[in-house]
Design an enzyme around this catalytic site. Structure first.
Site, PDB file in Angstrom:
ATOM      1  NE  ARG A 118      22.738   9.806  -9.220  1.00 44.58           N
ATOM      2  CZ  ARG A 118      23.969   9.619  -8.741  1.00 44.58           C
ATOM      3  NH1 ARG A 118      24.678   8.580  -9.119  1.00 44.58           N
ATOM      4  NH2 ARG A 118      24.500  10.490  -7.908  1.00 44.58           N
ATOM      5  CE  LYS A 140      -0.130   9.309 -13.764  1.00 46.36           C
ATOM      6  NZ  LYS A 140      -1.471   9.862 -13.493  1.00 46.36           N
ATOM      7  CD  GLU A 182      -8.891   3.141 -10.709  1.00 46.59           C
ATOM      8  OE1 GLU A 182      -9.104   3.804 -11.744  1.00 46.59           O
ATOM      9  OE2 GLU A 182      -8.274   3.608  -9.727  1.00 46.59           O
ATOM     10  CE  LYS A 224      -2.357   3.442 -16.385  1.00 37.64           C
ATOM     11  NZ  LYS A 224      -2.363   3.420 -14.961  1.00 37.64           N
ATOM     12  CD  GLU A 234      -1.802  12.821 -15.561  1.00 37.28           C
ATOM     13  OE1 GLU A 234      -1.628  11.651 -15.179  1.00 37.28           O
ATOM     14  OE2 GLU A 234      -2.330  13.689 -14.853  1.00 37.28           O
ATOM     15  NE  ARG A 238      -0.433   7.861 -17.158  1.00 38.51           N
ATOM     16  CZ  ARG A 238       0.564   7.075 -16.831  1.00 38.51           C
ATOM     17  NH1 ARG A 238       1.700   7.128 -17.498  1.00 38.51           N
ATOM     18  NH2 ARG A 238       0.446   6.216 -15.832  1.00 38.51           N
ATOM     19  CG  ASN A 242      -5.641  11.458 -13.196  1.00 42.65           C
ATOM     20  OD1 ASN A 242      -5.265  10.454 -12.608  1.00 42.65           O
ATOM     21  ND2 ASN A 242      -4.815  12.295 -13.770  1.00 42.65           N
ATOM     22  CG  HIS A 245      -8.330   9.060 -10.009  1.00 42.41           C
ATOM     23  ND1 HIS A 245      -9.226   8.419 -10.833  1.00 42.41           N
ATOM     24  CD2 HIS A 245      -7.434   8.106  -9.632  1.00 42.41           C
ATOM     25  CE1 HIS A 245      -8.879   7.144 -10.969  1.00 42.41           C
ATOM     26  NE2 HIS A 245      -7.800   6.931 -10.246  1.00 42.41           N
ATOM     27  CG  HIS A 249      -6.447  11.309  -5.465  1.00 44.84           C
ATOM     28  ND1 HIS A 249      -5.559  11.718  -6.420  1.00 44.84           N
ATOM     29  CD2 HIS A 249      -6.476   9.965  -5.543  1.00 44.84           C
ATOM     30  CE1 HIS A 249      -5.077  10.662  -7.059  1.00 44.84           C
ATOM     31  NE2 HIS A 249      -5.621   9.582  -6.540  1.00 44.84           N
ATOM     32  CG  HIS A 262      -7.394   4.327  -5.272  1.00 42.41           C
ATOM     33  ND1 HIS A 262      -7.141   5.679  -5.248  1.00 42.41           N
ATOM     34  CD2 HIS A 262      -7.338   3.974  -6.583  1.00 42.41           C
ATOM     35  CE1 HIS A 262      -6.931   6.114  -6.479  1.00 42.41           C
ATOM     36  NE2 HIS A 262      -7.045   5.098  -7.307  1.00 42.41           N
TER      37      HIS A 262
HETATM   38  P1  NAD Z   1      -3.838  -2.618  -2.016  1.00 41.14           P
HETATM   39  O1  NAD Z   1      -2.526  -2.745  -2.646  1.00 41.14           O
HETATM   40  O2  NAD Z   1      -3.925  -2.034  -0.656  1.00 41.14           O
HETATM   41  O3  NAD Z   1      -4.532  -4.053  -2.020  1.00 41.14           O
HETATM   42  C1  NAD Z   1      -5.792  -4.193  -1.464  1.00 41.14           C
HETATM   43  C2  NAD Z   1      -5.832  -5.269  -0.350  1.00 41.14           C
HETATM   44  O4  NAD Z   1      -5.794  -6.566  -0.953  1.00 41.14           O
HETATM   45  C3  NAD Z   1      -4.643  -5.223   0.580  1.00 41.14           C
HETATM   46  O5  NAD Z   1      -5.065  -5.573   1.866  1.00 41.14           O
HETATM   47  C4  NAD Z   1      -3.730  -6.303   0.010  1.00 41.14           C
HETATM   48  O6  NAD Z   1      -2.817  -6.809   0.951  1.00 41.14           O
HETATM   49  C5  NAD Z   1      -4.734  -7.333  -0.383  1.00 41.14           C
HETATM   50  N1  NAD Z   1      -4.332  -8.249  -1.441  1.00 41.14           N
HETATM   51  C6  NAD Z   1      -3.572  -8.022  -2.517  1.00 41.14           C
HETATM   52  N2  NAD Z   1      -3.601  -9.073  -3.351  1.00 41.14           N
HETATM   53  C7  NAD Z   1      -4.372 -10.007  -2.755  1.00 41.14           C
HETATM   54  C8  NAD Z   1      -4.798 -11.303  -3.142  1.00 41.14           C
HETATM   55  N3  NAD Z   1      -4.484 -11.836  -4.335  1.00 41.14           N
HETATM   56  N4  NAD Z   1      -5.574 -12.006  -2.288  1.00 41.14           N
HETATM   57  C9  NAD Z   1      -5.965 -11.445  -1.082  1.00 41.14           C
HETATM   58  N5  NAD Z   1      -5.635 -10.206  -0.689  1.00 41.14           N
HETATM   59  C10 NAD Z   1      -4.845  -9.502  -1.528  1.00 41.14           C
HETATM   60  O7  NAD Z   1      -4.840  -1.753  -2.932  1.00 41.14           O
HETATM   61  P2  NAD Z   1      -5.143  -1.736  -4.490  1.00 41.14           P
HETATM   62  O8  NAD Z   1      -6.585  -1.463  -4.606  1.00 41.14           O
HETATM   63  O9  NAD Z   1      -4.566  -2.896  -5.187  1.00 41.14           O
HETATM   64  O10 NAD Z   1      -4.336  -0.458  -4.989  1.00 41.14           O
HETATM   65  C11 NAD Z   1      -4.635   0.835  -4.532  1.00 41.14           C
HETATM   66  C12 NAD Z   1      -3.404   1.687  -4.681  1.00 41.14           C
HETATM   67  O11 NAD Z   1      -3.057   1.777  -6.057  1.00 41.14           O
HETATM   68  C13 NAD Z   1      -3.594   3.101  -4.180  1.00 41.14           C
HETATM   69  O12 NAD Z   1      -2.477   3.471  -3.427  1.00 41.14           O
HETATM   70  C14 NAD Z   1      -3.654   3.919  -5.454  1.00 41.14           C
HETATM   71  O13 NAD Z   1      -3.199   5.222  -5.284  1.00 41.14           O
HETATM   72  C15 NAD Z   1      -2.766   3.138  -6.355  1.00 41.14           C
HETATM   73  N6  NAD Z   1      -3.019   3.353  -7.790  1.00 41.14           N
HETATM   74  C16 NAD Z   1      -1.967   3.622  -8.562  1.00 41.14           C
HETATM   75  C17 NAD Z   1      -2.130   3.797  -9.917  1.00 41.14           C
HETATM   76  C18 NAD Z   1      -0.949   4.019 -10.794  1.00 41.14           C
HETATM   77  O14 NAD Z   1      -1.133   4.303 -11.970  1.00 41.14           O
HETATM   78  N7  NAD Z   1       0.253   3.860 -10.299  1.00 41.14           N
HETATM   79  C19 NAD Z   1      -3.414   3.681 -10.480  1.00 41.14           C
HETATM   80  C20 NAD Z   1      -4.489   3.390  -9.637  1.00 41.14           C
HETATM   81  C21 NAD Z   1      -4.269   3.217  -8.280  1.00 41.14           C
HETATM   82  N1  GLY Z   2      -4.183   5.878 -12.902  1.00 41.77           N
HETATM   83  C1  GLY Z   2      -3.932   7.030 -13.688  1.00 41.77           C
HETATM   84  C2  GLY Z   2      -2.750   6.938 -14.569  1.00 41.77           C
HETATM   85  O1  GLY Z   2      -2.036   5.957 -14.580  1.00 41.77           O
HETATM   86  O2  GLY Z   2      -2.468   7.851 -15.281  1.00 41.77           O
END
Ligand code: NAD
Ligand code: GLY
Length: 354
Positions: A118, A140, A182, A224, A234, A238, A242, A245, A249, A262
């Site tokens: 939890r 998130k 972003e 942010k 949100e 907030r 998006n 997005h 998405h 992404h």
């Molecule tokens: P990712 O986590 O897949 O990383 C991208 C690639 O880079 C992967 O292959 C990873 O292994 C590699 N990598 C990571 N750090 C590295 C480094 N320092 N050196 C070499 N390679 C490295 O993708 P991302 O773009 O970081 O994140 C995308 C994800 O984030 C999506 O799932 C998206 O939905 C999510 N997201 C979430 C929020 C939120 O608010 N929670 C906001 C935006 C995106």
């Molecule tokens: N990436 C959108 C949010 O965090 O609200």
């Protein structure tokens, strides 16, 4: 001293942004309440940074979970794998999870932390540009479902965010550029001066100048943090985060998770949102062109894949979490530095731009 603080009352937390932070064992230790730590990372990041961070945590009892790499791995099967590891290794409520990696690792680890017994503590250690400027901040957390992105998750805040900008040195260029989508988003949605700053600093950003990158990441995290502090779950403002997005998405889900990054999908999504705004007479064509130019500079796609027809877009967009009462809702830029939420987009306008 933290670079920034996200103010959420008793759930407030610091965000550290600097070079060399992975060597600062006191910084890590100060955000871990008890003895046990489980680091969640992946097969790409582990060989680069895991040993270094473990070395700094000698006073703790540390184990790790190394997941396969990729967006397609942000799923319930890997969520269960984390749960099973924690149970099998008798982790209790006093364990802290460390999410070491990009947004995929951050999102799934955060959701695991929210759910295990939890709720247990977690610290975000983002290593991609995208995760440093966006996903590690704001709480998130989620995994994907084959029927929709980020459909299963929770709002759950970390105890700290530790951003070592040196980790960007190993990031492939395509991933860096995806993160820039972003970054550009913050300028379009609410900060004209930052958009202009980006236009003026393209060369330094591309050259990986550390001061410029630090400044840029701090600006995004500040933006942010301000938005999340005023609307954590949100209910209103907030949703502006998006921008791009809704379309993005849909592209990610339709193309299969991981085929379009992404950030790439968000870049095209922002162009489509700007085209939507032009079609609704909300945005000047000249501003659309400036948005397209900045996105293009970072080799990001301006056009949706040809296979992505109107019906495919709408099918995915109907599941968007922003929709209310079955009505599609879009974030549209009304100028560079200004955006709003609209639920009056007609089918005809959508057909025109898609
Ligand atoms: P990712 O986590 O897949 O990383 C991208 C690639 O880079 C992967 O292959 C990873 O292994 C590699 N990598 C990571 N750090 C590295 C480094 N320092 N050196 C070499 N390679 C490295 O993708 P991302 O773009 O970081 O994140 C995308 C994800 O984030 C999506 O799932 C998206 O939905 C999510 N997201 C979430 C929020 C939120 O608010 N929670 C906001 C935006 C995106
Ligand atoms: N990436 C959108 C949010 O965090 O609200």
């Amino acid at each position: 001293m933290p670079t920034l603080q996200l103010d959420l009352g008793t759930r407030s937390y610091p965000i550290y942004i600097d070079s060399g932070l992975f060597n600062n064992s006191d910084l890590f230790s100060s955000h871990i309440r008890n003895k046990r730590i489980c680091i969640v990372t992946n097969t790409i990041v582990a060989p680069l940074y895991l040993a270094n961070i473990k070395e700094k945590l000698t006073n703790f009892d540390v184990d790790e979970i190394i997941l396969p790499d990729g967006e397609a791995e942000k799923n319930l099967a890997n969520f269960e794998r984390i749960m099973s590891h924690l149970l099998a290794n008798e982790h209790g409520r006093d364990t802290t999870l460390i999410a070491l990696g990009g947004g995929v690792i951050g999102d799934i680890t955060g959701f695991a932390a929210a759910s295990y017994q939890r709720g247990i503590d977690f610290v975000q250690v983002p290593t991609t540009l995208l995760s440093q400027v966006d996903s590690s901040v704001g709480g998130k957390t989620a995994v994907n479902h084959p029927l929709g992105k980020n459909m299963i998750g929770a709002f759950y805040q970390p105890k700290a965010v530790i951003i070592d900008i040196d980790s960007l040195s190993t990031l492939p260029e395509r991933e860096f550029n995806a993160g820039m989508a972003e970054v550009i988003k913050y300028g379009i949605l609410g900060d004209y001066d930052f958009f202009v700053w980006l236009e003026h600093n393209i060369a330094l950003i591309k050259a990986g100048d550390k001061d410029t990158l630090s400044q840029m990441i701090e600006k995004c995290c500040q933006c942010k943090a301000d938005i999340v502090a005023s609307d954590e779950k949100e209910a209103g403002v907030r949703a502006l985060l998006n921008l791009g997005h809704t379309f993005g998405h849909a592209i990610e889900a339709e193309q299969g998770y991981g085929n379009w990054l992404h950030g790439e999908a968000v870049a095209t999504g922002m162009v489509l949102a700007a085209k939507l705004a032009v079609a609704m007479n909300l945005l000047e064509v000249s501003e659309l062109c400036r948005i397209e130019s900045l996105i293009k500079v970072f080799d990001l796609p301006l056009l949706a894949p040809k296979t992505m027809g109107f019906d495919n877009f709408v099918r995915h967009m109907r599941r968007d979490k922003k929709n209310i009462g079955g009505k599609l809702r879009f974030i549209v830029p009304t100028a560079i530095g200004q955006s709003e939420i609209r639920d009056d987009v007609t089918v005809e306008i959508l057909q025109q731009i898609l």
